[in-house]
Design a protein around this motif. Structure first.
Motif, short mmCIF file in Angstrom:
data_model
loop_
_atom_site.label_atom_id
_atom_site.label_comp_id
_atom_site.label_asym_id
_atom_site.label_seq_id
_atom_site.Cartn_x
_atom_site.Cartn_y
_atom_site.Cartn_z
N ILE A 165 45.55 38.99 35.03
CA ILE A 165 45.13 38.29 33.81
C ILE A 165 43.90 38.98 33.23
CG2 ILE A 165 44.30 36.11 32.84
CD1 ILE A 165 45.80 34.68 35.16
N GLU A 166 42.94 39.26 34.08
CA GLU A 166 41.67 39.85 33.61
C GLU A 166 41.90 41.21 32.94
OE1 GLU A 166 38.16 42.28 33.78
OE2 GLU A 166 39.75 42.47 35.28
N SER A 171 44.70 36.88 39.34
CA SER A 171 43.46 36.89 38.56
C SER A 171 43.21 38.28 37.97
CB SER A 171 42.29 36.46 39.47
OG SER A 171 41.08 36.53 38.76
N HIS A 227 43.67 30.29 25.29
CA HIS A 227 42.31 30.82 25.33
C HIS A 227 41.33 29.79 25.87
CE1 HIS A 227 43.49 34.55 23.41
NE2 HIS A 227 44.24 33.82 22.61
N GLY A 237 44.52 41.96 31.34
CA GLY A 237 45.25 41.70 30.09
C GLY A 237 46.68 42.20 30.07
N GLY A 250 50.39 39.60 26.08
CA GLY A 250 49.28 39.43 27.01
C GLY A 250 49.70 38.60 28.21
N PRO A 251 48.74 38.26 29.07
CA PRO A 251 49.09 37.48 30.25
C PRO A 251 49.38 36.02 29.91
CG PRO A 251 46.75 38.02 30.23
CD PRO A 251 47.33 38.65 29.01
N ARG A 252 50.46 35.51 30.47
CA ARG A 252 50.85 34.12 30.25
C ARG A 252 51.22 33.51 31.59
NH1 ARG A 252 55.32 36.69 27.81
NH2 ARG A 252 54.19 38.52 28.48
N HIS A 256 40.28 31.87 32.73
CA HIS A 256 40.27 33.31 32.43
C HIS A 256 40.30 33.56 30.92
CE1 HIS A 256 41.61 33.44 36.64
NE2 HIS A 256 41.40 34.74 36.65
N ASN A 257 40.34 32.48 30.14
CA ASN A 257 40.46 32.61 28.67
C ASN A 257 41.67 33.44 28.26
OD1 ASN A 257 38.43 30.96 27.79
ND2 ASN A 257 36.87 32.56 27.96
N MET A 258 42.78 33.18 28.92
CA MET A 258 44.01 33.94 28.65
C MET A 258 44.78 33.33 27.47
SD MET A 258 46.22 32.46 31.75
CE MET A 258 47.53 33.64 31.66
N TYR A 315 36.98 35.26 22.62
CA TYR A 315 36.79 34.19 23.58
C TYR A 315 36.51 32.88 22.87
CZ TYR A 315 36.69 37.78 27.08
OH TYR A 315 37.03 38.80 27.90
#
Ligand SMILES: Cc1ncc(C[n+]2csc(CCOP(=O)(O)OP(=O)(O)O)c2C)c(N)n1
Ligand SMILES: [Mg+2]
Length: 332
Positions: free
Chosen positions: A113-114, A110, A241, A116, A200-202, A172-174, A318
């Motif tokens: 991801i947060e 988490s 997202h 980024g 970015g995070p995947r 997390h809107n990743m 977002y």
């Protein structure tokens, strides 16, 4: 250390110690060959780490590091930050089991991801702590026999339902999160390639049958993973997202029994009234997932081709989620 052998062409090469028919070994080989040898792989403790590295030997034809059980995403975050400062764009990939993702590794994941980080996190989901002897995890489905959820007079295996980790991650809107499994290689390939094209995070959750823990014939790993999808128990989805952007639709829904019967971990459910109640519950779970993702609908509002590149993936900011909470597993 990079111990590449020019005579070996798979990134996860043969000669490792996985069991016959290991879904995790198949999945990891597929993913690593798609990502390639020019990446840094961080492995949480678990079967994959144990069977691919032993006493100074490694089956990895790529730079590979073992973290502890909980912190693979934190170790990878540090590696990615160091590479960024050095101006290098070497891909960083985390590999972890479901225990190292759904449970003990969730906090570090988490955070990764947060913040980024530009990292692909792959969860090889075999639905229990297999490396230490098949203990139940947050990913173990409802009704499953494990060594810590034995069926008997008072219970029919694990009481709780499988944690809906893809929704937790997507919340997390990743940039990109998806589910995949070994039976659908073109789908898995498209998802890995798409993930690798995004910064970015995947996150990828790859269902990986375990003949030992699931108690099925080792020749059936691919068949069983296909049945998980065809029954609706394991939907193949993509989220960008926080929005659902792809689902693999089903031509027809198979009854969950077809998936459960070949697996000894569900054997007790086919004996007696209490088992029948749990079978109905599992069928209801599958039905709810099918409704939730529109897997049988002639048309959904999403792209159904996972290979289709979404125009959205470069988008920042977002987006509001379109995931409905109707028919959510926990309500059943
Ligand atoms: C803090 C900590 N707790 C427990 C363990 C013991 N342990 C090592 S691997 C593992 C289970 C791994 O399960 P999972 O992440 O699902 O991977 P799998 O082996 O199933 O592929 C456990 C409990 C550990 N190494 N560290
Ligand atoms: Mg596991």
């Amino acid at each position: 250390m990079d111990k590449r052998d020019p005579f070996r062409h798979n990134v996860l090469t043969s000669g490792h110690r996985a069991c016959s028919g290991c879904g995790e070994a198949m999945a990891a080989r597929m993913v690593a060959d798609l990502v390639g040898p020019d990446a840094i792989y961080v492995n949480a403790t678990g079967c994959l780490q144990v069977f691919s590295s032993h006493n100074q030997q490694s089956a990895w034809q790529a730079p590979w590091i073992h973290s502890v059980f909980a912190n693979a995403a934190a170790v990878a975050s540090g590696i990615e930050a160091a590479l960024r400062i050095k101006g290098k764009d070497t891909p960083v990939v985390v590999q972890a089991g479901d225990g190292g993702t759904f449970d003990i590794g969730l906090q570090c994941l988490s955070g990764m991801i947060e913040r980024g980080h530009d990292i692909l996190f792959v969860c090889y989901d075999n639905e229990a702590y297999m490396n230490t002897g098949v203990q139940r995890s947050g990913s173990t489905p409802h009704g499953v026999r494990t060594t810590t959820s034995p069926p008997g007079r008072l219970s029919q295996g694990k009481h709780e339902v499988k944690k809906d980790v893809i929704s937790i991650i997507a919340a997390h809107n990743m940039p990109y999160a998806a589910t995949a499994t070994i039976a659908y290689f073109p789908d898995l390939k498209a998802k890995v390639e798409k993930a690798m094209s995004i910064k970015g995070p995947r996150f990828l959750q790859v269902l990986s049958p375990c003949p030992l823990g699931w108690v099925h014939d080792s020749a059936l790993s691919v068949t069983v993973s296909r049945l998980a999808v065809e029954t609706g128990l394991f939907p193949l989805v993509e989220l960008e997202h926080g929005e659902l952007t792809g689902v693999m639709r089903l031509a027809e829904q198979k009854p969950v029994e077809e998936y459960l019967r070949p697996q000894g971990r569900f054997k007790h459910l086919f004996k007696g009234k209490a088992g029948t109640v749990e079978l109905h519950h599992l069928q209801a779970l599958a039905d709810a997932r099918i409704r939730r993702y529109g897997l049988l609908d002639a048309e959904t509002e999403w792209d159904t081709s996972v290979a289709m590149q979404s125009e959205r993936h470069g988008r920042g900011g977002y987006a509001s989620s379109t995931i409905t909470t109707e028919g959510h597993d926990h309500g059943i």
